[in-house]
Scaffold this motif. Structure first.
Motif, PDB file in Angstrom:
ATOM      1  N   TYR A 114       0.884  -1.168   0.000  1.00  0.00           N
ATOM      2  CA  TYR A 114       0.000   0.000   0.000  1.00  0.00           C
ATOM      3  C   TYR A 114       0.918   1.213   0.000  1.00  0.00           C
ATOM      4  O   TYR A 114       1.531   1.536   1.022  1.00  0.00           O
ATOM      5  CB  TYR A 114      -0.901   0.026   1.246  1.00  0.00           C
ATOM      6  N   LEU A 115       1.057   1.823  -1.162  1.00  0.00           N
ATOM      7  CA  LEU A 115       1.969   2.954  -1.292  1.00  0.00           C
ATOM      8  C   LEU A 115       1.191   4.218  -1.614  1.00  0.00           C
ATOM      9  O   LEU A 115       0.369   4.243  -2.527  1.00  0.00           O
ATOM     10  CB  LEU A 115       3.007   2.701  -2.380  1.00  0.00           C
ATOM     11  N   THR A 116       1.472   5.254  -0.855  1.00  0.00           N
ATOM     12  CA  THR A 116       0.984   6.587  -1.172  1.00  0.00           C
ATOM     13  C   THR A 116       2.130   7.258  -1.902  1.00  0.00           C
ATOM     14  O   THR A 116       3.185   7.508  -1.304  1.00  0.00           O
ATOM     15  CB  THR A 116       0.612   7.366   0.105  1.00  0.00           C
ATOM     16  N   GLU A 117       1.956   7.479  -3.182  1.00  0.00           N
ATOM     17  CA  GLU A 117       3.012   8.099  -3.981  1.00  0.00           C
ATOM     18  C   GLU A 117       2.738   9.591  -4.059  1.00  0.00           C
ATOM     19  O   GLU A 117       1.718  10.018  -4.601  1.00  0.00           O
ATOM     20  CB  GLU A 117       3.093   7.423  -5.348  1.00  0.00           C
ATOM     21  N   ILE A 118       3.653  10.368  -3.485  1.00  0.00           N
ATOM     22  CA  ILE A 118       3.518  11.818  -3.393  1.00  0.00           C
ATOM     23  C   ILE A 118       4.154  12.456  -4.622  1.00  0.00           C
ATOM     24  O   ILE A 118       5.290  12.131  -4.975  1.00  0.00           O
ATOM     25  CB  ILE A 118       4.191  12.341  -2.108  1.00  0.00           C
ATOM     26  N   ALA A 119       3.446  13.356  -5.257  1.00  0.00           N
ATOM     27  CA  ALA A 119       3.927  14.012  -6.477  1.00  0.00           C
ATOM     28  C   ALA A 119       4.850  15.181  -6.124  1.00  0.00           C
ATOM     29  O   ALA A 119       4.590  16.336  -6.463  1.00  0.00           O
ATOM     30  CB  ALA A 119       2.754  14.487  -7.323  1.00  0.00           C
ATOM     31  N   ALA A 120       5.906  14.867  -5.413  1.00  0.00           N
ATOM     32  CA  ALA A 120       6.907  15.867  -5.014  1.00  0.00           C
ATOM     33  C   ALA A 120       8.156  15.112  -4.583  1.00  0.00           C
ATOM     34  O   ALA A 120       8.116  13.898  -4.361  1.00  0.00           O
ATOM     35  CB  ALA A 120       6.382  16.722  -3.858  1.00  0.00           C
ATOM     36  N   THR A 121       9.252  15.831  -4.476  1.00  0.00           N
ATOM     37  CA  THR A 121      10.499  15.268  -3.974  1.00  0.00           C
ATOM     38  C   THR A 121      10.976  16.130  -2.815  1.00  0.00           C
ATOM     39  O   THR A 121      10.915  17.361  -2.893  1.00  0.00           O
ATOM     40  CB  THR A 121      11.566  15.217  -5.085  1.00  0.00           C
ATOM     41  N   PHE A 122      11.428  15.473  -1.755  1.00  0.00           N
ATOM     42  CA  PHE A 122      11.854  16.157  -0.542  1.00  0.00           C
ATOM     43  C   PHE A 122      13.274  15.741  -0.187  1.00  0.00           C
ATOM     44  O   PHE A 122      13.714  14.658  -0.579  1.00  0.00           O
ATOM     45  CB  PHE A 122      10.935  15.778   0.630  1.00  0.00           C
ATOM     46  N   PRO A 123      13.973  16.559   0.591  1.00  0.00           N
ATOM     47  CA  PRO A 123      15.254  16.084   1.131  1.00  0.00           C
ATOM     48  C   PRO A 123      14.960  14.897   2.056  1.00  0.00           C
ATOM     49  O   PRO A 123      14.167  15.026   2.985  1.00  0.00           O
ATOM     50  CB  PRO A 123      15.787  17.280   1.929  1.00  0.00           C
ATOM     51  N   ALA A 124      15.552  13.763   1.782  1.00  0.00           N
ATOM     52  CA  ALA A 124      15.277  12.548   2.558  1.00  0.00           C
ATOM     53  C   ALA A 124      16.584  11.859   2.907  1.00  0.00           C
ATOM     54  O   ALA A 124      17.561  11.950   2.170  1.00  0.00           O
ATOM     55  CB  ALA A 124      14.382  11.609   1.758  1.00  0.00           C
ATOM     56  N   ASP A 125      16.573  11.152   4.029  1.00  0.00           N
ATOM     57  CA  ASP A 125      17.729  10.332   4.393  1.00  0.00           C
ATOM     58  C   ASP A 125      17.337   8.860   4.546  1.00  0.00           C
ATOM     59  O   ASP A 125      18.161   8.020   4.866  1.00  0.00           O
ATOM     60  CB  ASP A 125      18.414  10.855   5.659  1.00  0.00           C
ATOM     61  N   THR A 126      16.070   8.559   4.301  1.00  0.00           N
ATOM     62  CA  THR A 126      15.557   7.195   4.420  1.00  0.00           C
ATOM     63  C   THR A 126      14.694   6.909   3.196  1.00  0.00           C
ATOM     64  O   THR A 126      13.876   7.741   2.812  1.00  0.00           O
ATOM     65  CB  THR A 126      14.712   7.047   5.701  1.00  0.00           C
ATOM     66  N   PHE A 127      14.887   5.712   2.601  1.00  0.00           N
ATOM     67  CA  PHE A 127      14.230   5.403   1.338  1.00  0.00           C
ATOM     68  C   PHE A 127      13.556   4.037   1.379  1.00  0.00           C
ATOM     69  O   PHE A 127      14.021   3.116   2.042  1.00  0.00           O
ATOM     70  CB  PHE A 127      15.248   5.440   0.191  1.00  0.00           C
ATOM     71  N   PHE A 128      12.465   3.927   0.637  1.00  0.00           N
ATOM     72  CA  PHE A 128      11.773   2.655   0.437  1.00  0.00           C
ATOM     73  C   PHE A 128      12.615   1.858  -0.559  1.00  0.00           C
ATOM     74  O   PHE A 128      13.206   2.429  -1.472  1.00  0.00           O
ATOM     75  CB  PHE A 128      10.375   2.925  -0.136  1.00  0.00           C
ATOM     76  N   PRO A 129      12.667   0.528  -0.418  1.00  0.00           N
ATOM     77  CA  PRO A 129      13.449  -0.263  -1.386  1.00  0.00           C
ATOM     78  C   PRO A 129      12.853  -0.154  -2.788  1.00  0.00           C
ATOM     79  O   PRO A 129      11.661   0.099  -2.957  1.00  0.00           O
ATOM     80  CB  PRO A 129      13.352  -1.693  -0.853  1.00  0.00           C
ATOM     81  N   MET A 130      13.699  -0.334  -3.772  1.00  0.00           N
ATOM     82  CA  MET A 130      13.236  -0.303  -5.162  1.00  0.00           C
ATOM     83  C   MET A 130      12.195  -1.413  -5.364  1.00  0.00           C
ATOM     84  O   MET A 130      12.377  -2.534  -4.892  1.00  0.00           O
ATOM     85  CB  MET A 130      14.404  -0.523  -6.135  1.00  0.00           C
ATOM     86  N   VAL A 131      11.119  -1.073  -6.046  1.00  0.00           N
ATOM     87  CA  VAL A 131      10.043  -2.027  -6.308  1.00  0.00           C
ATOM     88  C   VAL A 131      10.085  -2.378  -7.792  1.00  0.00           C
ATOM     89  O   VAL A 131       9.964  -1.489  -8.641  1.00  0.00           O
ATOM     90  CB  VAL A 131       8.663  -1.433  -5.934  1.00  0.00           C
TER      91      VAL A 131
END
Length: 178
Positions: A114-131
């Motif tokens: 169940y992924l909520t895909e946000i139409a933006a990019t933010f500074p992040a230091d934690t990532f979801f694994p590649m799907v």
């Protein structure tokens, strides 16, 4: 059944400094609706980022810290992925809610995303694994535009893992009606 649930930005980011990347009221309501009455699996840092025990859900925490939350009602603590995974009941539904290392550990064991895909990019230091989206069906997709409570456009996706060619054909037939 193992579900994974996360809000991800366009670069796959899920957090920064142990906080969500942005506040989407609709996503928090969606999370609550899906996880209510089920066990939620998380790492220690994710648990500590919560405002407290989330009502109506059993909390399963993975940590290397011995004695962590020992004796707290509604919380089960495990110290390895293997011990946690071996205690899961196949007749129950579990939601992996973070962090990144748990998502990575469970991505090959998950039945749905169940992924909520946000139409933006933010500074992040934690990532979801590649799907690998060739391994998943998008069973549903619900787009939302930004509004006063949700500052970014976003889409709720429900992905189901492809199982076998026979099953894939049956699912593809059923998807024609959606």
């Amino acid at each position: 059944m193992i579900h994974m649930i996360a809000a991800v930005d366009q670069a796959g980011g899920i957090g920064r400094n142990n906080h969500l990347l942005c506040h989407l009221s609709a996503d928090l309501k969606h999370f609550k609706k899906l996880t209510m009455g089920h066990a939620i699996i998380m790492g220690r840092k994710t648990f500590e980022s919560l405002p407290g025990i989330l009502p109506g859900r059993r909390h399963i925490i993975l940590t290397h810290q011995e004695g962590y939350c020992e004796g707290r009602e509604g919380i089960s603590v495990y110290h390895s992925i293997d011990s946690l995974y071996s205690c899961l009941d196949e007749d129950q539904e579990y939601f992996v809610i973070g962090g990144a290392s748990l998502y990575t550990a469970f991505i090959d064991k998950a039945d749905t995303l169940y992924l909520t895909e946000i139409a933006a990019t933010f500074p992040a230091d934690t990532f979801f694994p590649m799907v690998d989206k060739t391994q998943w069906y998008a069973m549903s997709c619900e787009a939302h535009e930004a509004d006063e409570k949700n500052p970014h456009d976003f889409t709720f996706y429900h992905y189901v893992r492809k199982v076998s060619e026979a099953c894939d054909s049956e699912i593809s037939e059923n998807l024609k009606d959606i």
